[in-house]
Design an enzyme around this catalytic site. Structure first.
Site, PDB file in Angstrom:
ATOM      1  N   HIS A   1      16.076  26.253  13.157  1.00 47.63           N
ATOM      2  CA  HIS A   1      16.127  25.447  14.546  1.00 47.63           C
ATOM      3  C   HIS A   1      16.290  26.178  15.696  1.00 47.63           C
ATOM      4  O   HIS A   1      16.847  25.882  16.717  1.00 47.63           O
ATOM      5  CB  HIS A   1      17.428  24.389  14.493  1.00 47.63           C
ATOM      6  CG  HIS A   1      17.288  23.540  13.471  1.00 47.63           C
ATOM      7  ND1 HIS A   1      16.485  22.173  13.816  1.00 47.63           N
ATOM      8  CD2 HIS A   1      17.642  22.938  12.299  1.00 47.63           C
ATOM      9  CE1 HIS A   1      16.601  21.375  13.150  1.00 47.63           C
ATOM     10  NE2 HIS A   1      17.370  21.755  11.947  1.00 47.63           N
TER      11      HIS A   1
ATOM     12  N   ASP B   1      13.109  28.252  16.746  1.00 50.69           N
ATOM     13  CA  ASP B   1      11.799  28.131  17.423  1.00 50.69           C
ATOM     14  C   ASP B   1      11.560  27.267  18.369  1.00 50.69           C
ATOM     15  O   ASP B   1      10.661  27.780  19.657  1.00 50.69           O
ATOM     16  CB  ASP B   1      10.737  27.751  16.291  1.00 50.69           C
ATOM     17  CG  ASP B   1      10.931  26.473  15.455  1.00 50.69           C
ATOM     18  OD1 ASP B   1      11.828  25.788  15.661  1.00 50.69           O
ATOM     19  OD2 ASP B   1       9.632  25.862  14.903  1.00 50.69           O
TER      20      ASP B   1
ATOM     21  N   ASP C   1       6.353  26.138  11.599  1.00 56.59           N
ATOM     22  CA  ASP C   1       5.661  25.711  10.463  1.00 56.59           C
ATOM     23  C   ASP C   1       4.335  26.115  10.354  1.00 56.59           C
ATOM     24  O   ASP C   1       3.767  26.371   9.561  1.00 56.59           O
ATOM     25  CB  ASP C   1       5.934  24.366  10.184  1.00 56.59           C
ATOM     26  CG  ASP C   1       7.588  24.004  10.033  1.00 56.59           C
ATOM     27  OD1 ASP C   1       8.317  25.015   9.981  1.00 56.59           O
ATOM     28  OD2 ASP C   1       7.644  22.733  10.157  1.00 56.59           O
TER      29      ASP C   1
END
Length: 521
Positions: A64, A66, A214
Site C-alpha cells: 500500500h 505504490d 501489479d
C-alpha cells in the site's frame, strides 16, 4: 535508475521453455496444448495464432505504498493468465468474442467496436464486476492508445490459474495479458513500458484506484529476480537478485481462503486507503511546507529537496508524525466535519478534491496511521533492497572477517534474519496501522512463523488473500505440511489434494509477460 528493457517491445517467442523453469515444462506443455485444443473445439474451423501470457505477482515487501509514490519490491510468480487469440483479418465490425476454459463460472461474451470515441461500454456496478469488464479494460486501453478507427476483430479463449481474490494480482495479470493480446492482434509491438502504463490506466476503468505495482511486476519481471519498482519521477523497474545463501532462500505462498475482491470492497477498503493517504499528504504538505501535496512521496521530496528517497528523510517524517501529528493520540480518526477544521477546507472542497474520482464510503478517516505506515514501509523496502544489493564480501564486515563468518554460516544467517525481520515488521504495520489484515491472515502468519518461516506477512491488498513466507529451500515440504496440519485441516477439513496444492505452494521469481506463437502460425 532505468532498465535497458524499458523501451524494448515484447517480441514473440517460439517456445515456452524461455518462460518456465525446467521442472514445470512438461505440465505447461500439456496446459498450452489443452488450451489450443479447447480453442479449436470452441471456435470450429479456427486455430489461435498466438497466446499472450502475463503472470500474477507476490509482493515481497512494500504494501500500500505504490499509490503514495514510493518504491516496492515484488516478484512474478509461476501462476499466470493465458489468452489464446485468432484474428478476424477482414472483419470491418471489429467483433470481439471471448470465452473462458472455466465456462461454468465465466460466461462467454461478445461485442462490436463502437467507434474510437467509445470503443466498448464498460458498466461497473458497485459490488459487481463481471469478468468480461477486465477484458474490456485491457482492450479499450490499447485501442485508445492506438487511436484507430479500424481495429482487428478477435476471438479469444482465456485460461487463468492465478487464484482470484487471493492478493496475487489476478485482475492485473488478466488486464496485462489482454492488453498485450490486443496490441499483437493489431500488429503493434508496443514496448514494455507502454504496455505497463496502458495497463495501469486500463484497470482503473474497472473502478480501482490502482497504484501500478501489479502491472509493472507482471510485465517487467525476469526469471530468478525480484523487481525494485519506482514510480517517480518516472516508472523504472530494476531487476534485483535475492541474496545467495546456503541453503537457498525460498518463498511459500499460503492462501487464507478469505476472498478479497478489491473491486467489490474498494469503497470501504482499497479506495478509502488511497484517499486517506492523499488527505494525509495534503495535511503534511501544508503543515510542513505551505504547499499542497498530492501524495506522500511529494512530501518526502520536499523535505529532502531531491527526487531521491533517502532513509534519513523517511525516518524524520515518521518521527515528526509521532511527535507532532494531532491524530497520533487520537486513534479513532477524523469525521468529515473534523477534517474541514484540520485541513481548513470546506466539506464541498474535500468532496471535490478527494472523494469524487473513485467510490469511497467512510465515517472516519485515519491520516496519522496511514501516513506512518507508508513512511515506515517505504523505509523497510529500502532496507530490504540494500540487503539484496550488498556485496557478500563486504555486506557486514571486512573481507578477512567475512571468510570466517561465511564458513560458519553466520553471514547467511544474518542476511536471512534481516530480510525476515523486515517482513515481520511489515505485517505488524499492515495490521495495526493500515488495518488491512484480518483474523485469518494473522492466524496464518503466526502458524507460518511457528512452522519455521523467518519472516511472514500478508501480501497484496489484504483483508483476505495470501501470506508470503521466507524459509530455507530445504524446509519447504515440512513447512507446507505444518501449515496444512495447523491451518487448513482445522478450518477447511474437506479440501481435496488439488485444492490444497492450489492453496499453498512454493514459488521462485518468475518471468514476466510474453507472446507465444502457436504451431503452424
Amino acid at each position: 535508475m532505468s532498465n535497458s528493457t524499458d523501451f524494448i517491445p515484447i517480441l514473440p517467442l517460439s517456445s515456452i521453455s524461455q518462460i518456465y523453469p525446467p521442472p514445470n515444462i512438461d505440465a505447461q506443455n500439456d496446459r498450452y496444448r489443452t488450451l489450443i485444443e479447447t480453442f479449436r473445439s470452441f471456435y470450429p474451423n479456427r486455430s489461435p495464432k498466438f497466446i499472450s501470457r502475463a503472470p500474477g505477482r507476490v509482493n515481497i515487501i512494500g504494501e500500500h505504498i505504490d499509490y503514495a509514490g514510493f518504491g516496492v519490491l515484488p516478484m512474478a510468480i509461476s501462476r499466470d493468465v493465458l489468452v489464446a487469440v485468432d484474428v478476424f483479418e477482414d472483419d470491418k465490425d471489429g467483433r470481439v468474442l471471448i470465452a473462458n476454459v472455466n465456462q461454468e463460472k465465466y460466461k462467454s461474451h461478445n461485442w462490436k467496436f463502437e467507434g474510437k470515441d467509445k470503443i466498448v461500454e464498460i458498466v461497473v456496478e458497485e459490488g459487481v464486476c463481471n469478468w468480461s469488464n477486465y477484458f474490456k479494460c485491457g482492450y479499450k486501453g490499447i485501442l485508445q492508445h492506438l487511436d484507430t478507427d479500424n481495429p482487428k476483430g478477435m476471438c479469444c479463449l482465456v485460461d487463468g490459474v492465478v487464484p482470484s481474490g487471493a492478493g496475487l494480482s489476478s485482475s492485473s495479470a488478466f488486464v496485462c495479458s489482454v492488453a498485450l493480446a490486443t496490441s499483437r492482434a493489431n500488429n503493434e509491438n508496443l514496448t514494455k513500458k507502454q504496455i505497463t502504463e496502458i495497463s495501469i490506466e486500463s484497470e482503473r476503468l474497472c473502478g480501482m484506484n490502482t497504484g501500478g505495482m501489479d502491472q509493472t511486476a507482471s510485465i517487467f519481471s525476469q526469471n530468478e529476480h525480484a523487481l525494485y519498482i519506482q514510480f517517480l519521477p518516472t516508472l523504472t523497474a530494476m531487476p534485483i537478485k535475492l541474496p545467495s545463501i546456503n541453503p537457498p532462500i525460498a518463498f511459500v505462498i499460503a492462501n487464507s481462503l478469505v476472498t478479497a475482491d478489491k473491486v467489490v470492497t474498494a469503497p470501504i477498503h482499497y479506495n478509502l486507503r488511497v484517499v486517506e493517504t492523499k488527505l494525509a499528504a495534503y495535511d503534511l504538505g501544508i503543515t510542513l511546507f505551505g504547499k499542497e501535496c498530492v501524495n506522500l512521496r511529494q512530501v518526502c521530496d520536499l523535505h529532502s529537496q531531491t527526487n531521491e528517497v533517502k532513509a534519513s528523510n523517511l525516518e524524520y517524517l515518521s518521527e515528526f508524525l509521532e511527535k507532532h501529528h494531532p491524530e497520533s493520540n487520537k486513534r479513532d480518526g477524523y469525521s468529515l466535519d473534523e477534517l474541514t477544521k484540520l485541513l481548513n477546507l470546506s466539506e464541498s472542497e474535500i468532496q471535490a478534491m478527494f472523494l469524487t474520482k473513485f467510490p469511497v464510503r467512510a465515517e472516519k478517516f485515519h491520516l496519522y496511521k496511514r501516513s506512518k505506515h507508508v513512511f515506515d514501509e517505504a523505509l523497510r523496502v529500502l532496507r530490504f533492497y540494500e540487503v539484496c544489493l550488498a556485496n557478500e564480501k563486504n555486506g557486514f564486515c571486512d573481507q578477512g572477517a567475512f571468510e570466517g563468518l561465511r564458513e560458519n554460516g553466520i553471514h547467511d544467517q544474518m542476511t536471512f534474519e534481516s530480510l525476515g525481520r523486515l517482513m515481520n515488521q511489515s505485517h505488524k504495520s499492515c495490521k495495526e496501522l493500515f488495518d488491512c489484515s484480518c483474523e485469518e491472515l494473522d492466524k496464518l502468519v503466526e502458524i507460518c512463523l511457528d512452522g519455521g518461516a523467518v519472516g511472514s506477512r500478508l501480501t497484496g491488498a489484504g483483508w483476505g488473500g495470501c501470506t508470503v513466507s521466507l524459509i530455507r529451500e530445504d524446509q519447504v515440504e515440512s513447512f507446507i505440511q505444518h501449515v496444512i496440519a495447523n491451518y487448513y485441516k482445522p478450518l477447511f477439513p474437506h479440501l481435496t489434494k488439488k485444492q490444497l496444492d492450489d492453496a499453498i505452494f512454493a514459488t521462485r521469481p518468475g518471468c514476466g509477460a510474453a507472446i507465444i506463437v502457436c504451431p503452424d502460425n
